[in-house]
Design an enzyme around this catalytic site. Structure first.
Site, PDB file in Angstrom:
ATOM      1  N   ASP A  17       7.920  13.834   2.653  1.00 20.68           N
ATOM      2  CA  ASP A  17       7.272  13.026   3.686  1.00 20.68           C
ATOM      3  C   ASP A  17       8.117  11.808   4.049  1.00 20.68           C
ATOM      4  OD1 ASP A  17       5.159  14.759   3.848  1.00 20.68           O
ATOM      5  OD2 ASP A  17       3.804  13.571   2.600  1.00 20.68           O
TER       6      ASP A  17
ATOM      7  N   ASN B   4       3.282   5.301   8.575  1.00 19.66           N
ATOM      8  CA  ASN B   4       2.304   5.209   7.490  1.00 19.66           C
ATOM      9  C   ASN B   4       1.613   3.856   7.440  1.00 19.66           C
ATOM     10  OD1 ASN B   4       2.236   7.725   6.354  1.00 19.66           O
ATOM     11  ND2 ASN B   4       3.434   7.219   4.548  1.00 19.66           N
TER      12      ASN B   4
ATOM     13  N   HIS C  99       3.167 -12.876  -9.205  1.00 17.23           N
ATOM     14  CA  HIS C  99       2.219 -13.874  -8.714  1.00 17.23           C
ATOM     15  C   HIS C  99       1.477 -13.363  -7.479  1.00 17.23           C
ATOM     16  CE1 HIS C  99       3.570 -16.993 -11.437  1.00 17.23           C
ATOM     17  NE2 HIS C  99       4.826 -16.771 -11.088  1.00 17.23           N
TER      18      HIS C  99
ATOM     19  N   TYR D 143       0.103   5.297   0.310  1.00 14.99           N
ATOM     20  CA  TYR D 143      -0.050   4.094  -0.510  1.00 14.99           C
ATOM     21  C   TYR D 143      -1.461   3.524  -0.424  1.00 14.99           C
ATOM     22  CZ  TYR D 143       1.626  -0.281  -2.680  1.00 14.99           C
ATOM     23  OH  TYR D 143       1.836  -1.351  -3.513  1.00 14.99           O
TER      24      TYR D 143
ATOM     25  N   LEU E 242      -4.236   5.042  -0.090  1.00 11.11           N
ATOM     26  CA  LEU E 242      -5.141   5.821  -0.938  1.00 11.11           C
ATOM     27  C   LEU E 242      -5.020   5.373  -2.386  1.00 11.11           C
ATOM     28  CD1 LEU E 242      -7.152   8.190  -1.139  1.00 11.11           C
ATOM     29  CD2 LEU E 242      -5.181   9.699  -1.489  1.00 11.11           C
ATOM     30  N   SER E 243      -3.794   5.140  -2.843  1.00  6.58           N
ATOM     31  CA  SER E 243      -3.582   4.652  -4.211  1.00  6.58           C
ATOM     32  C   SER E 243      -4.209   3.286  -4.419  1.00  6.58           C
ATOM     33  CB  SER E 243      -2.080   4.578  -4.511  1.00  6.58           C
ATOM     34  OG  SER E 243      -1.472   5.838  -4.404  1.00  6.58           O
TER      35      SER E 243
ATOM     36  N   GLN F 219      10.397   1.139   3.787  1.00  5.82           N
ATOM     37  CA  GLN F 219      11.824   1.396   3.957  1.00  5.82           C
ATOM     38  C   GLN F 219      12.673   0.134   3.867  1.00  5.82           C
ATOM     39  OE1 GLN F 219      13.163   4.479   4.396  1.00  5.82           O
ATOM     40  NE2 GLN F 219      11.210   5.537   4.370  1.00  5.82           N
TER      41      GLN F 219
END
EC number: 2.7.1.23
Length: 307
Positions: free
Chosen positions: A80, A154, A165, A197, A199-200, A254
């Protein structure tokens, strides 16, 4: 999601090939596809980086930024991430893209290598589903001057970089104050990015057809802070407040740029959409079941009952 209706569906004559570097299996699949397309009498053009991977000489090449101008379809072989990188370069040309999975999950590059030639033949004959995915555009401004801009398929992510921090920022949506937050950052996600990301980070899964943007806090200091889903036309503004560290912002993971106090990150929908193609029979919910492991326990029980 629509059935085949691209004006170019009957004229996929010039085919671009992009591959993920440093993976032998990618080179094998690229060569297989190249030879098959040439056997069909089609014109194949590699992007310049991909041309260095394959064992051919005298192949036609084009830069990634110009490839979309000279081809009717781009085939991406990789994961992906490879398709994300290609999409940002190709979207302004409205060039259709299809992905062969040589990565891990493969939500975007959804064709298995073993099925590649059969599925590609279907697409080349005009049998495919058109999946139009919107992107985000992001600008970093200081005192009204644009310092950096990027686009993302995305997500755009505000984060603390290598520091542990929390960061302090203010969120506005369509000019309305929403909150000031202490957290590890914020994920601003498209429906495409909602299975990545975001979803995580505990965000919701958005169907690709939705005109919506998800805002997912990363480990907020306030337990009541929860993901927010807003309309796709929303204008999102993040203002950096006093921090012990310099926050950073990235597009599709990226490239990250550092932010200073007072800098503003403006995020909105990009005017162009990615024309992502799927072979016939593509099903988003089946992709979720397969990639995310839904139904695993029930499927295992059924297999045991049937045996």
């Amino acid at each position: 999601m629509q059935s085949a209706n691209l004006s170019s569906a009957k004229s996929f004559r010039n085919i671009g090939l992009i591959g993920r570097p440093d993976k032998i299996s990618v080179v094998e699949t690229l060569c297989l596809i190249h030879d098959h397309l040439r056997g069909l009498g089609l014109h194949v053009i590699f992007d310049q980086e991909t041309a260095e991977l394959v064992p051919y000489t005298n192949v036609q090449t084009a830069s990634r930024s110009l490839l979309g101008e000279v081809v009717d379809l781009v085939i991406v072989v990789g994961g992906d991430g490879s398709l994300l990188h290609a999409a940002r370069a190709l979207v302004r040309h409205h060039t259709p893209v299809i992905g062969i999975n040589r990565g891990r999950l493969g939500f975007l590059t959804d064709i298995k290598p073993a099925d590649a030639l059969f599925k590609l033949d279907q697409v080349l004959k005009g049998h495919f589903q058109l999946d139009r995915r919107f992107l985000l555009e992001m600008e970093v401004r200081t005192k009204g001057e644009t310092l950096y801009d990027a686009i993302a398929l995305n997500d755009v992510v505000l984060h603390s970089g290598k520091s542990v921090h929390m960061i302090d920022f203010e969120l506005q949506i369509d000019g309305q104050y929403v909150y000031r937050q202490h957290s590890d950052g914020l994920i601003v996600s498209t429906p495409t990015g909602s299975t990545a990301y975001a979803l995580s980070g505990g965000g919701p899964i958005l169907h690709p057809s939705m005109d919506a943007i998800a805002l997912v806090p990363m480990h907020p200091h306030t337990l009541s802070s929860r993901p927010i889903v807003v309309g796709g036309q929303s204008e999102i503004k993040l203002t950096i407040r006093e921090n012990r560290v310099l926050p950073m912002v990235s597009a599709d993971g990226q490239h990250s740029v550092s932010l200073n106090v007072g800098d503003c990150v403006h995020i909105r929908k990009h005017p162009f959409k990615l024309n992502l193609l799927h072979p016939p029979g593509y099903d988003f919910y089946m992709a979720c079941r397969t990639k995310l492991g839904w139904n695993q326990d029930f499927d295992l029980i059924k297999e045991q009952d049937d045996s």
